[in-house]
Design a protein around this motif. Structure first.
Motif, PDB file in Angstrom:
ATOM      1  N   GLU A 129      34.121  41.647  37.174  1.00  0.00           N
ATOM      2  CA  GLU A 129      34.986  42.035  36.058  1.00  0.00           C
ATOM      3  C   GLU A 129      35.154  43.550  35.938  1.00  0.00           C
ATOM      4  O   GLU A 129      36.185  44.034  35.486  1.00  0.00           O
ATOM      5  CB  GLU A 129      34.429  41.459  34.750  1.00  0.00           C
ATOM      6  CG  GLU A 129      34.515  39.939  34.684  1.00  0.00           C
ATOM      7  CD  GLU A 129      34.056  39.401  33.339  1.00  0.00           C
ATOM      8  OE1 GLU A 129      33.690  40.214  32.467  1.00  0.00           O
ATOM      9  OE2 GLU A 129      34.069  38.161  33.160  1.00  0.00           O
ATOM     10  N   GLU A 163      44.572  44.485  30.704  1.00  0.00           N
ATOM     11  CA  GLU A 163      43.235  44.094  31.146  1.00  0.00           C
ATOM     12  C   GLU A 163      42.916  42.660  30.725  1.00  0.00           C
ATOM     13  O   GLU A 163      42.349  41.887  31.509  1.00  0.00           O
ATOM     14  CB  GLU A 163      42.183  45.042  30.580  1.00  0.00           C
ATOM     15  CG  GLU A 163      40.783  44.705  31.082  1.00  0.00           C
ATOM     16  CD  GLU A 163      39.697  45.573  30.467  1.00  0.00           C
ATOM     17  OE1 GLU A 163      38.516  45.345  30.801  1.00  0.00           O
ATOM     18  OE2 GLU A 163      40.036  46.449  29.648  1.00  0.00           O
ATOM     19  N   GLN A 167      41.892  39.900  33.430  1.00  0.00           N
ATOM     20  CA  GLN A 167      40.585  39.243  33.465  1.00  0.00           C
ATOM     21  C   GLN A 167      40.735  37.727  33.400  1.00  0.00           C
ATOM     22  O   GLN A 167      40.013  36.985  34.080  1.00  0.00           O
ATOM     23  CB  GLN A 167      39.695  39.755  32.326  1.00  0.00           C
ATOM     24  CG  GLN A 167      39.342  41.236  32.388  1.00  0.00           C
ATOM     25  CD  GLN A 167      38.451  41.615  33.567  1.00  0.00           C
ATOM     26  OE1 GLN A 167      38.121  40.786  34.410  1.00  0.00           O
ATOM     27  NE2 GLN A 167      38.065  42.888  33.624  1.00  0.00           N
TER      28      GLN A 167
END
Length: 380
Positions: A129, A163, A167
């Motif tokens: 991540e 983001e 993710q």
């Protein structure tokens, strides 16, 4: 009676590329054998020498190869271990598994081309991540996420705008066992492709630089000559030559390039087999990419890649639903325009053929090709 000695080229995969390889092989006196997944595949419909087998099955590949003098490929999604078994059995495979790896694994390709000093998009392998956050801090949003293997025609490519979205995407992709990497989003002015044929001796035939029009990762049009300066043209040809010699390609290789808003060329990806951007060479060049691919696979002298007329434009026919283009063939006049249909069952967005127009005036040539492609799609 003296028995004829006819070379046999085995083609793994039976799509439209294999179909056009077969057509090119007839005049060369080459017999083709096809390893197809289904008898309904494009090339299987026209070939008397078809075997049913999975290109991901190494045992099927080895058994198929032993019936051929040399083996080549219709696509990259082929089991490399099977190709190595064929080579161990004494059957040449062109391209080799080592060469094919550059097309099969885009992350490997990026790393190798960087080492070679070629300009590629900024990239980073995404394995946890923190990688996405680190990469985005350098290139900004939006950015591109790509599958290292298995992608084609826009599949395996995602544009990510934040983001959180990135993710969520990565968790899904990792959950499916995919290796992925991040890549900067290039400000593209024009997309180009360079095709060259190369044989074992190192002889190269370089085709005119192609200007392509892509939408949703799919090539819709390809034109020669590309509307670029002589300096950019020479640079594109140089990049293709460096790559072709470095990976020791045997057959046709296509290098896809981005020309950005600052006039810089960036390598997008490569294919180590005939390529959609080169379909216009069938009617637009002295020797088609398919004939030169078969010549190179046999390690025979290559034909001229020179254009026949000042301009050639190829337009893909993408199916609009289940309409059959054969229904409109009787209404089409195609002076200086060649129609190529692949025998595929139409479904929305599927490539079922292409048309190529040639002539001296590019605007006229493009208009003619688009008009006929539109009629074959069944546009109103």
């Amino acid at each position: 009676m003296t028995k004829r000695s006819i070379p046999t080229v085995g083609i793994i995969g039976a799509g439209q590329l294999a179909r056009m390889m077969i057509q090119a092989s007839i005049s060369l006196g080459i017999e083709c054998r096809i390893l197809a997944k289904s008898l309904d595949d494009s090339a299987a419909l026209i070939s008397p020498n078809v075997e049913i087998g999975d290109p991901d099955d190494p045992i099927a590949i080895e058994a198929f190869a032993k019936k051929c003098d040399v083996v080549t490929l219709d696509h990259e999604l082929v089991n490399a271990e099977g190709l190595k078994l064929a080579i161990e059995a004494g059957i040449p495979v062109r391209p080799t598994p080592e060469t094919l790896r550059y097309a099969q694994d885009k992350l490997y390709q990026r790393n190798q081309f960087t080492t070679l000093g070629l300009r590629v998009p900024k990239f980073k392998a995404l394995v946890d991540e923190s990688d996405l956050l680190e990469f985005s801090s350098g290139v900004g949003w939006p950015l591109v996420v790509k599958s290292a293997t298995g992608g084609y025609d826009g599949h395996g490519v995602w544009i990510v705008h934040s983001e959180a979205d990135g993710q969520a995407l990565l968790k899904r992709l990792w959950g499916n066992g995919l290796r992925v990497f991040g890549e900067e989003l290039i400000d593209i002015q024009m997309e180009l492709a360079v095709l060259l044929a190369r044989r074992t001796t190192g002889e190269i035939a370089m085709y005119p630089v192609v200007e392509t029009y892509q939408k949703d990762g799919i090539c819709h049009e390809a034109s020669i000559p590309a509307a670029i300066s002589d300096e950019i043209r020479a640079s594109a040809e140089n990049v293709a030559t460096i790559i072709g010699e470095h990976i020791e390609v045997e057959g046709i290789m296509a290098v896809e390039l981005f020309l950005d808003s600052e006039g810089q060329l960036t390598v997008n990806e490569i294919a180590t087999r005939p390529h959609n951007s080169g379909h216009l060479t069938i009617d637009g060049c002295s020797t088609s990419q398919f004939e030169n691919h078969m010549r190179a696979v046999m390690n025979w002298p290559l034909g001229s890649a020179a254009p026949i007329k000042n301009s050639a434009v190829m337009v893909n026919i993408l199916a609009a639903g289940e309409k059959n283009p054969l229904a409109t063939m009787s209404d089409i006049q195609s002076t200086d325009t060649a129609i190529h249909l692949y025998g595929k069952i139409p479904r929305e967005g599927r490539k079922i053929g292409h048309v190529t127009s040639i002539g001296d005036d590019r605007a006229d040539v493009a208009s003619r090709a688009r008009s006929i492609a539109s009629k074959l799609r069944g546009d109103s």
